[in-house]
Design a protein around this motif. Structure first.
Motif, PDB file in Angstrom:
ATOM      1  N   LEU A 104       0.833  -1.207   0.000  1.00 40.75           N
ATOM      2  CA  LEU A 104       0.000   0.000   0.000  1.00 40.75           C
ATOM      3  C   LEU A 104       0.868   1.258   0.000  1.00 40.75           C
ATOM      4  O   LEU A 104       0.602   2.211  -0.731  1.00 40.75           O
ATOM      5  N   LYS A 105       1.909   1.252   0.806  1.00 37.71           N
ATOM      6  CA  LYS A 105       2.837   2.387   0.826  1.00 37.71           C
ATOM      7  C   LYS A 105       3.606   2.479  -0.494  1.00 37.71           C
ATOM      8  O   LYS A 105       3.884   3.580  -0.988  1.00 37.71           O
ATOM      9  N   HIS A 119       2.476   1.653  -3.425  1.00 34.24           N
ATOM     10  CA  HIS A 119       1.569   2.273  -4.390  1.00 34.24           C
ATOM     11  C   HIS A 119       1.588   3.792  -4.260  1.00 34.24           C
ATOM     12  O   HIS A 119       1.553   4.510  -5.270  1.00 34.24           O
ATOM     13  N   GLU A 120       1.633   4.291  -3.037  1.00 39.65           N
ATOM     14  CA  GLU A 120       1.686   5.743  -2.834  1.00 39.65           C
ATOM     15  C   GLU A 120       2.955   6.333  -3.443  1.00 39.65           C
ATOM     16  O   GLU A 120       2.932   7.417  -4.045  1.00 39.65           O
ATOM     17  N   GLU A 121       4.076   5.601  -3.288  1.00 37.93           N
ATOM     18  CA  GLU A 121       5.333   6.073  -3.866  1.00 37.93           C
ATOM     19  C   GLU A 121       5.246   6.126  -5.388  1.00 37.93           C
ATOM     20  O   GLU A 121       5.691   7.095  -6.022  1.00 37.93           O
ATOM     21  N   TRP A 122       4.700   5.073  -6.011  1.00 34.33           N
ATOM     22  CA  TRP A 122       4.580   5.054  -7.471  1.00 34.33           C
ATOM     23  C   TRP A 122       3.671   6.176  -7.967  1.00 34.33           C
ATOM     24  O   TRP A 122       3.949   6.808  -8.993  1.00 34.33           O
ATOM     25  N   ALA A 123       2.588   6.431  -7.241  1.00 31.82           N
ATOM     26  CA  ALA A 123       1.680   7.505  -7.639  1.00 31.82           C
ATOM     27  C   ALA A 123       2.390   8.854  -7.604  1.00 31.82           C
ATOM     28  O   ALA A 123       2.167   9.717  -8.470  1.00 31.82           O
ATOM     29  N   ARG A 124       3.265   9.045  -6.615  1.00 34.30           N
ATOM     30  CA  ARG A 124       4.012  10.305  -6.548  1.00 34.30           C
ATOM     31  C   ARG A 124       4.991  10.440  -7.717  1.00 34.30           C
ATOM     32  O   ARG A 124       5.236  11.534  -8.212  1.00 34.30           O
ATOM     33  N   ARG A 149      -3.123   4.359 -12.759  1.00 35.78           N
ATOM     34  CA  ARG A 149      -4.037   3.651 -11.859  1.00 35.78           C
ATOM     35  C   ARG A 149      -5.291   3.314 -12.669  1.00 35.78           C
ATOM     36  O   ARG A 149      -6.099   4.182 -12.987  1.00 35.78           O
ATOM     37  N   GLU A 176      -7.303   0.322  -6.819  1.00 32.60           N
ATOM     38  CA  GLU A 176      -5.950   0.864  -6.710  1.00 32.60           C
ATOM     39  C   GLU A 176      -4.963   0.223  -7.689  1.00 32.60           C
ATOM     40  O   GLU A 176      -3.866   0.730  -7.888  1.00 32.60           O
ATOM     41  N   TYR A 232       9.454   1.960  -1.510  1.00 29.76           N
ATOM     42  CA  TYR A 232       9.150   2.186  -0.097  1.00 29.76           C
ATOM     43  C   TYR A 232      10.132   1.477   0.815  1.00 29.76           C
ATOM     44  O   TYR A 232      10.669   2.074   1.751  1.00 29.76           O
TER      45      TYR A 232
END
Length: 366
Positions: free
Chosen positions: A64-65, A67-72, A81, A138, A336
Motif C-alpha cells: 500500500l505504501k 503504491h503511494e510512492e509510485w503515484a508520486r 491507476r 488501486e 518504499y
C-alpha cells in the motif's frame, strides 16, 4: 587514487537507488554501483504490474505504501491507476480467489468481490466463462523500462554519484571500512549495502556470508499494437497471469512462468513449455488476443529466499554491512522498502519493521 564514501551501494535497481536517495537526504554521502545499467535488472524487465491483489498478506502494508510512492512518481515512470480484475474460471479457482482475497482485504487492500455481469459490463471483451472475480480500484501499472532513466535523474538531482557497468569483483576491509575492487581505482566506503538482486549470493560470498538466495526466471511477452480491448489490469486466481494494454495499444503478458538460465550466465532463455501455457491462459481470458502477434518474449531474474519475504537489515556477522532485496513483488514495494532501509542505516526507527536477514527461514515460511 581511491574514492571515499560514507556508504557504497552494490546494485542500482529500485531498492538500491531508493535507499541511496534516502541516505543522501539524511546527510550521508553514498555511491551506487551496478554491474550493468541502472534499473536494467529485475527493476527494468518485469511486466510493470502494480496490483495489490497479487501481494502476500504480510506484505500488504508495504505494498500500500509502495503504491503511494509510485503515484508520486507519476508520469515520469509511466504510472497509471486503472483498477484491476482477478478472475477464476473453475470451482477450485473460485475457492482460492475467495480465500486469498478475503485475507488481503482484511489486511487493508481495497478489494471487493464482483459478479460476472459486473466484469463483462466493464470489460466486454473478456471471456464469458468467468466463475468468480475480485476488483481493486488501486491496481495499475508503471513502465518498467523507464526505471533506469528515472533514477539516473533523481540521483543526479541529489548529487549522488553512480557507476554503471562497474562490476564489483572483490571486497576487502581496511581500518576505515570496505574496499571495493572493480577493475578501476578502488572505491572505499565506511559502510556497504548489498542490493544486487539476483546477484546477492555471490556478492555476499565476497564477505564470507552464504545467503540462501535463489533466482526465478520470469517470462514476459508483448504483442503488436491492437485496438483498445481492455482498460484494467487483468489477473488470474492462481497468480499465473497478469495482463494490461498500454496506451500505444501493445499488450504486456506476464504471470511468473519460468524460463531457463542463471544470473551468472547472463540473460535467461525463454522456453516454449512456459511461454505457450502463459499465452494460452491469456487468450482464454481475452479471446480477441488470438488475433494479435507476439512481437517479443524475454526473461528477467527475480531473487528470492525460501520464505519469499525480503532480506532487509544487517548482513549477519559483518559489522557496517547491510543487505536489501529478495522478495516476490519487489517492483511494487521497492521504492518504499528502499526508503525504510535508508532510515535504518541512518539510525532512525523505520516506519514499518524490516526483515531480519539472519532469521530462521524454515520457521518464518508462513
Amino acid at each position: 587514487m581511491s574514492e571515499n564514501h560514507d556508504i557504497a551501494i552494490i546494485g542500482g535497481g529500485i531498492m538500491g537507488c531508493a535507499a541511496a536517495l534516502r541516505l543522501a537526504s539524511g546527510g550521508m554521502a553514498p555511491i551506487v554501483l551496478d554491474r550493468g545499467d541502472l534499473g536494467q535488472g529485475a527493476s527494468g524487465v518485469n511486466a510493470g504490474t502494480l496490483s495489490l491483489q497479487i501481494k502476500r498478506v504480510r506484505l500488504m502494508p508495504y505494498a500500500l505504501k509502495g503504491h503511494e510512492e509510485w503515484a508520486r512518481m507519476g508520469d515520469a515512470v509511466g504510472f497509471r491507476r486503472t483498477g484491476g480484475y482477478t478472475l477464476a474460471f473453475t470451482e477450485r479457482e473460485a475457492e482460492l480467489l475467495t480465500e486469498r482475497q478475503t485475507l488481503k482485504a482484511e489486511a487493508g487492500a481495497p478489494i471487493e468481490f464482483v459478479t460476472n455481469n459486473q466484469v463483462l459490463s466493464a470489460e466486454p471483451n473478456l471471456t464469458r466463462r468467468v466463475l468468480a472475480a475480485s476488483y481493486c480500484h488501486e491496481d495499475g501499472y508503471a513502465n518498467s523500462s523507464l526505471t533506469g532513466q528515472y533514477y539516473r535523474g533523481r540521483l543526479r538531482e541529489a548529487s549522488v554519484p553512480y557507476r554503471e557497468r562497474c562490476a564489483v569483483t572483490s571486497i576487502t576491509r581496511d581500518t576505515q571500512g570496505f574496499v571495493l575492487h572493480t577493475g578501476g581505482p578502488p572505491i572505499k566506503a565506511r559502510r556497504i549495502l548489498l542490493a544486487a538482486g539476483a546477484w546477492l549470493k555471490p556478492v555476499a560470498a565476497m564477505l564470507g556470508v552464504d545467503l540462501p538466495v535463489n533466482a526465478r526466471i520470469n517470462t514476459v511477452s508483448v504483442t503488436e499494437r491492437m485496438p483498445p480491448l481492455f482498460a484494467t489490469v487483468i489477473g488470474h486466481a492462481t497468480g499465473l497471469l497478469t495482463m494490461k494494454q498500454k496506451g500505444n495499444g501493445t499488450i504486456l503478458i506476464g504471470g511468473g512462468w519460468q524460463g531457463r538460465g542463471t544470473p551468472q550466465e547472463g540473460r535467461g532463455e525463454v522456453i516454449a513449455d512456459s511461454l505457450i501455457p502463459n499465452l494460452s491462459l491469456a487468450q482464454f481470458a481475452l479471446p480477441k488476443l488470438g488475433q494479435a502477434r507476439v512481437l517479443r518474449s524475454w526473461t528477467g531474474f527475480e531473487a528470492n529466499v525460501p520464505d519469499f519475504y525480503p532480506l532487509a537489515g544487517e548482513l549477519p556477522g559483518v559489522p557496517d554491512a547491510f543487505v536489501l532485496g529478495c522478495v516476490r513483488g519487489g517492483y511494487t514495494i521497492g521504492p518504499y522498502i528502499g526508503r525504510l532501509m535508508g532510515d535504518f542505516i541512518l539510525g532512525h526507527s523505520p516506519e514499518m519493521p524490516l526483515f531480519n536477514p539472519g532469521r530462521d527461514f524454515e520457521k518464518d515460511a508462513t
